[in-house]
Design a protein around this motif. Structure first.
Motif, PDB file in Angstrom:
ATOM      1  N   LEU A 105      47.460  44.029  47.682  1.00  0.00           N
ATOM      2  CA  LEU A 105      47.137  44.407  46.203  1.00  0.00           C
ATOM      3  C   LEU A 105      46.978  46.035  46.841  1.00  0.00           C
ATOM      4  N   SER A 106      46.975  46.678  47.572  1.00  0.00           N
ATOM      5  CA  SER A 106      46.127  47.882  47.694  1.00  0.00           C
ATOM      6  C   SER A 106      46.616  47.973  49.436  1.00  0.00           C
ATOM      7  N   GLU A 107      46.201  49.281  50.280  1.00  0.00           N
ATOM      8  CA  GLU A 107      46.539  49.631  51.087  1.00  0.00           C
ATOM      9  C   GLU A 107      45.320  48.458  51.933  1.00  0.00           C
ATOM     10  N   LYS A 108      44.470  48.483  51.519  1.00  0.00           N
ATOM     11  CA  LYS A 108      43.480  46.956  52.602  1.00  0.00           C
ATOM     12  C   LYS A 108      42.957  46.327  51.488  1.00  0.00           C
ATOM     13  N   ARG A 109      43.143  45.665  50.466  1.00  0.00           N
ATOM     14  CA  ARG A 109      42.919  44.767  49.875  1.00  0.00           C
ATOM     15  C   ARG A 109      44.513  43.237  49.353  1.00  0.00           C
ATOM     16  N   PHE A 110      43.658  42.092  49.358  1.00  0.00           N
ATOM     17  CA  PHE A 110      44.869  41.378  49.657  1.00  0.00           C
ATOM     18  C   PHE A 110      44.185  39.728  48.656  1.00  0.00           C
ATOM     19  N   ALA A 111      45.360  39.509  48.411  1.00  0.00           N
ATOM     20  CA  ALA A 111      44.660  38.001  47.576  1.00  0.00           C
ATOM     21  C   ALA A 111      45.608  37.030  48.361  1.00  0.00           C
ATOM     22  N   ALA A 139      45.152  30.988  32.162  1.00  0.00           N
ATOM     23  CA  ALA A 139      44.164  31.351  33.757  1.00  0.00           C
ATOM     24  C   ALA A 139      45.379  32.732  34.186  1.00  0.00           C
ATOM     25  N   LEU A 140      46.719  32.308  33.934  1.00  0.00           N
ATOM     26  CA  LEU A 140      47.260  33.698  33.767  1.00  0.00           C
ATOM     27  C   LEU A 140      47.131  34.850  33.775  1.00  0.00           C
ATOM     28  N   ARG A 141      45.934  35.216  32.151  1.00  0.00           N
ATOM     29  CA  ARG A 141      45.341  36.200  31.912  1.00  0.00           C
ATOM     30  C   ARG A 141      44.549  36.874  33.172  1.00  0.00           C
ATOM     31  N   ALA A 142      43.531  35.397  32.975  1.00  0.00           N
ATOM     32  CA  ALA A 142      42.183  35.600  33.932  1.00  0.00           C
ATOM     33  C   ALA A 142      42.367  36.359  35.262  1.00  0.00           C
ATOM     34  N   LEU A 143      43.536  35.566  35.803  1.00  0.00           N
ATOM     35  CA  LEU A 143      43.773  36.538  37.152  1.00  0.00           C
ATOM     36  C   LEU A 143      45.044  37.317  37.295  1.00  0.00           C
ATOM     37  N   ARG A 144      45.560  38.166  36.719  1.00  0.00           N
ATOM     38  CA  ARG A 144      45.751  39.557  36.592  1.00  0.00           C
ATOM     39  C   ARG A 144      44.370  40.464  35.829  1.00  0.00           C
ATOM     40  N   MET A 145      43.687  40.310  35.278  1.00  0.00           N
ATOM     41  CA  MET A 145      42.731  40.823  35.179  1.00  0.00           C
ATOM     42  C   MET A 145      41.136  40.486  36.684  1.00  0.00           C
ATOM     43  N   ALA A 146      41.425  39.517  36.720  1.00  0.00           N
ATOM     44  CA  ALA A 146      40.676  39.660  39.117  1.00  0.00           C
ATOM     45  C   ALA A 146      41.522  40.650  39.865  1.00  0.00           C
ATOM     46  N   LEU A 147      42.650  40.823  39.856  1.00  0.00           N
ATOM     47  CA  LEU A 147      43.367  41.579  40.468  1.00  0.00           C
ATOM     48  C   LEU A 147      43.393  42.908  39.792  1.00  0.00           C
ATOM     49  N   GLU A 148      42.901  43.016  38.707  1.00  0.00           N
ATOM     50  CA  GLU A 148      42.410  44.282  38.440  1.00  0.00           C
ATOM     51  C   GLU A 148      40.808  44.907  38.671  1.00  0.00           C
ATOM     52  N   ASP A 149      40.395  43.719  38.534  1.00  0.00           N
ATOM     53  CA  ASP A 149      39.739  43.769  39.310  1.00  0.00           C
ATOM     54  C   ASP A 149      38.525  44.555  40.859  1.00  0.00           C
ATOM     55  N   CYS A 150      39.967  43.467  41.131  1.00  0.00           N
ATOM     56  CA  CYS A 150      39.979  43.740  42.451  1.00  0.00           C
ATOM     57  C   CYS A 150      40.459  45.116  43.307  1.00  0.00           C
ATOM     58  N   LEU A 151      40.763  45.900  42.475  1.00  0.00           N
ATOM     59  CA  LEU A 151      40.980  46.933  43.278  1.00  0.00           C
ATOM     60  C   LEU A 151      40.236  48.176  42.638  1.00  0.00           C
ATOM     61  N   ASP A 210      36.464  49.844  42.923  1.00  0.00           N
ATOM     62  CA  ASP A 210      35.320  49.749  43.996  1.00  0.00           C
ATOM     63  C   ASP A 210      34.985  48.563  44.778  1.00  0.00           C
ATOM     64  N   ASP A 211      33.656  47.854  44.304  1.00  0.00           N
ATOM     65  CA  ASP A 211      33.105  47.024  44.165  1.00  0.00           C
ATOM     66  C   ASP A 211      34.434  45.482  44.257  1.00  0.00           C
ATOM     67  N   GLY A 212      35.237  46.061  43.895  1.00  0.00           N
ATOM     68  CA  GLY A 212      36.316  45.104  43.421  1.00  0.00           C
ATOM     69  C   GLY A 212      36.847  43.163  44.357  1.00  0.00           C
ATOM     70  N   ILE A 213      36.589  43.257  45.165  1.00  0.00           N
ATOM     71  CA  ILE A 213      36.133  42.168  45.806  1.00  0.00           C
ATOM     72  C   ILE A 213      35.442  40.867  45.409  1.00  0.00           C
ATOM     73  N   GLU A 214      34.272  41.478  45.361  1.00  0.00           N
ATOM     74  CA  GLU A 214      33.152  40.960  45.121  1.00  0.00           C
ATOM     75  C   GLU A 214      33.158  40.528  43.553  1.00  0.00           C
ATOM     76  N   ALA A 215      33.375  41.885  42.438  1.00  0.00           N
ATOM     77  CA  ALA A 215      33.570  41.184  41.343  1.00  0.00           C
ATOM     78  C   ALA A 215      34.602  40.082  40.818  1.00  0.00           C
ATOM     79  N   ALA A 216      36.204  40.136  41.346  1.00  0.00           N
ATOM     80  CA  ALA A 216      36.673  39.069  41.307  1.00  0.00           C
ATOM     81  C   ALA A 216      36.593  38.240  41.904  1.00  0.00           C
TER      82      ALA A 216
END
Length: 530
Positions: free
Chosen positions: A190-196, A240-252, A254-260
């Motif tokens: 998802l970014s330089e240091k974040r994955f799903a 499900a896919l809309r919720a996943l998109r929002m989770a992936l956006e959360d992941c990017l 600052d506190d994205g991992i926990e929020a996702a």
């Protein structure tokens, strides 16, 4: 010819190798073409665990899929690598089926994908993008709508990509992520240091620990965090896919991992509430249409109106995007058509013509076409006053089917327009393969037509192409007389924008006065589609 022979022939028509494994996943039967020419899979594989003939990155996904396979069930297709006895490897597509009469044995099929190559040259599977992960999830849900699914969101800190050891560690981390995924190819960066990663529900593997160890094996110590989220089988794919998109956006964030991870279930609940609210809006017709004039640039006369949706809360663009993502748009598109047709039949509106928007997603089935023709069945003459404007917010996945459906509308007298022409990557494909009467040039070009030579040349080429194809053009977002004059001299057919009037609840035939050569001709005349 025996029935068994026919079945075997049909099986080999669908696969290159047929394999049966017992309850311990040992190969009990293997028929077909081997990894390399002349290799006999029955002789080489019999008695071995099936996962032992696979490369390291393919073993875990296959083992997980076989372990999770229920009686009478079938796995999703997995992309795997199979090893030969001579250091060669071959890519294959794998599926397994559990026939109840054969339990605990499992029937497997392999279809070779390309030729064999040296194991040392085996290419790592590419990481998915964020949108690629969403598409992959969609496909998995389509293959088995009732299956539960889990997602792991991972953050890896401390990699220095200019360092050789770190580069090797990064490659190992990606291999670990792919190997832990549901099919060996469902990990995304998802970014330089974040994955799903999409994983099998119930997989208790400590992914963060495996990543740390893979990096340590290369002499690199990293900080790794991960969090999990679960998606219950049977959830509507759109939701499900809309919720996943929002989770992936959360992941990017600052506190994205926990929020996702922790917020995924709340995202699902919120998305379900959004879907229910939107369905209520459609069912009760609790939205309005405003009508913006589109004028003939030569005469200044109103040519037709575009019906634009307005909601009590939320902007139309965001609402429409939400409806497309949750597969709720078709019912709304038909509700818009119903409202517009009712307006067109009101006393005092004469022969006013209206363009209604339809999402590309609504053209994915015959239902929208049948619905629209049904709405106009009692008054077929209305169709000649109606234009369907296909928006590019959702891509047309099957152009051949879309062409057939749009032709069915066009045959009845309904005109077809392509919106946002020149922006989407598939625009020219649409132009060559769809039955279009009109295209609308995107406003991002129009706004710069007097400022940049690039915009002027782009529009000029688009207009020239459409003229050759006998397709009319509409320039949207015209705000100044200078823009209108420039576009008129370039051969653009129609204009739309605040210069000619904003969208209003009732169609306004008499346009506001303006200076310039077209002002005197800008009266309330309604002309034919022409």
């Amino acid at each position: 010819m025996s029935f068994q022979s026919r079945l075997l022939g049909l099986a080999f028509a669908a696969a290159d190798v047929l394999v049966e494994v017992d309850g311990d996943t040992k190969v009990t039967l293997a028929l077909g073409a081997g990894v390399t020419a002349g290799a006999d899979p029955g002789r080489l594989w019999s008695g071995k665990r099936f996962t032992d003939i696979l490369t390291a990155t393919s073993r875990q996904p296959v083992a997980k899929a076989l372990h999770a396979l229920q009686s009478g069930g079938r796995t999703s297709e997995l992309q795997i690598f199979v090893t030969g006895n001579d250091g060669m490897v071959r890519r294959a597509r794998f599926r397994a089926f559990s026939l109840p009469e054969l339990a605990p044995a499992v029937s497997c099929s392999l279809t070779w994908d390309g030729e064999a190559f040296s194991e040392a040259e085996a290419p790592p599977k590419d990481m998915l993008t964020s949108e690629g992960l969403v598409d992959h999830t969609r496909q998995i849900m389509a293959d088995d709508p009732t299956a539960d699914m889990s997602f792991s969101f991972v953050e890896v800190s401390g990699l220095d990509r200019n360092n050789a050891e770190h580069s090797r560690a990064e490659a190992q981390i990606q291999s670990v992520l792919q190997a832990s995924s549901v099919d060996g190819g469902s990990a995304a960066q998802l970014s330089e240091k974040r994955f799903a990663v999409i994983r099998l529900t119930g997989d208790k593997t400590d992914l963060a620990a495996e990543i740390r160890q893979a990096a340590l094996d290369e002499g690199v110590e990293l900080m790794v965090r991960s969090t999990e989220a679960t998606l219950a089988g049977g959830t509507s794919p759109g939701i499900a896919l809309r919720a996943l998109r929002m989770a992936l956006e959360d992941c990017l964030k600052d506190d994205g991992i926990e929020a996702a991870g922790s917020g995924f279930s709340e995202r699902l609940k919120a998305t379900m509430r959004e879907a229910d609210a939107f369905n209520t809006v459609v069912e009760t017709r609790d939205f309005s249409l405003h009508y913006q004039p589109i004028v003939d640039l030569k005469s200044g006369a109103v040519h037709h109106f575009e019906a634009l949706s307005r909601f009590r809360s939320g902007g139309p663009a965001a609402t429409i995007k939400m409806a497309e993502e949750m597969a709720l748009i078709q019912a709304f598109d038909l509700a818009v058509a119903e409202k517009a047709l009712a307006q067109m039949q009101r006393s005092g509106f004469g022969l006013i013509k209206v363009a209604i928007n339809v999402s590309g997603a609504s053209l994915a089935s015959d239902s929208y076409i049948q619905g629209l023709l049904g709405l106009t069945a009692s008054k077929p003459d209305m169709r000649k006053r109606l234009m369907v404007e296909v928006t590019e917010t959702a891509a047309l996945a099957d152009l051949e089917a879309a062409d057939r459906r749009l032709k069915a509308l066009r045959k009845t007298g309904i005109h077809i327009c392509l919106d946002d022409f020149g922006v989407g990557s598939a625009t020219y494909d649409y132009l060559s393969r769809l039955p279009l009467d009109t295209v609308k040039i995107d406003g991002s070009f129009v706004q710069n037509v007097c400022e940049t030579e690039r915009a002027e040349k782009l529009i000029g080429h688009l207009v020239s192409l459409c003229t050759d194809l006998k397709i009319a053009t509409v320039a949207e977002m015209i705000e100044t007389e200078a823009q209108a004059a420039k576009l008129r001299t370039m051969g653009v057919t129609y204009g739309q924008g605040w210069l000619f009037g904003k969208a209003t609840a009732e169609p306004v035939l008499r346009l506001p006065s303006a200076s310039g050569p077209v002002a005197a001709r800008r009266q309330g005349e309604v002309v034919g589609w022409g």
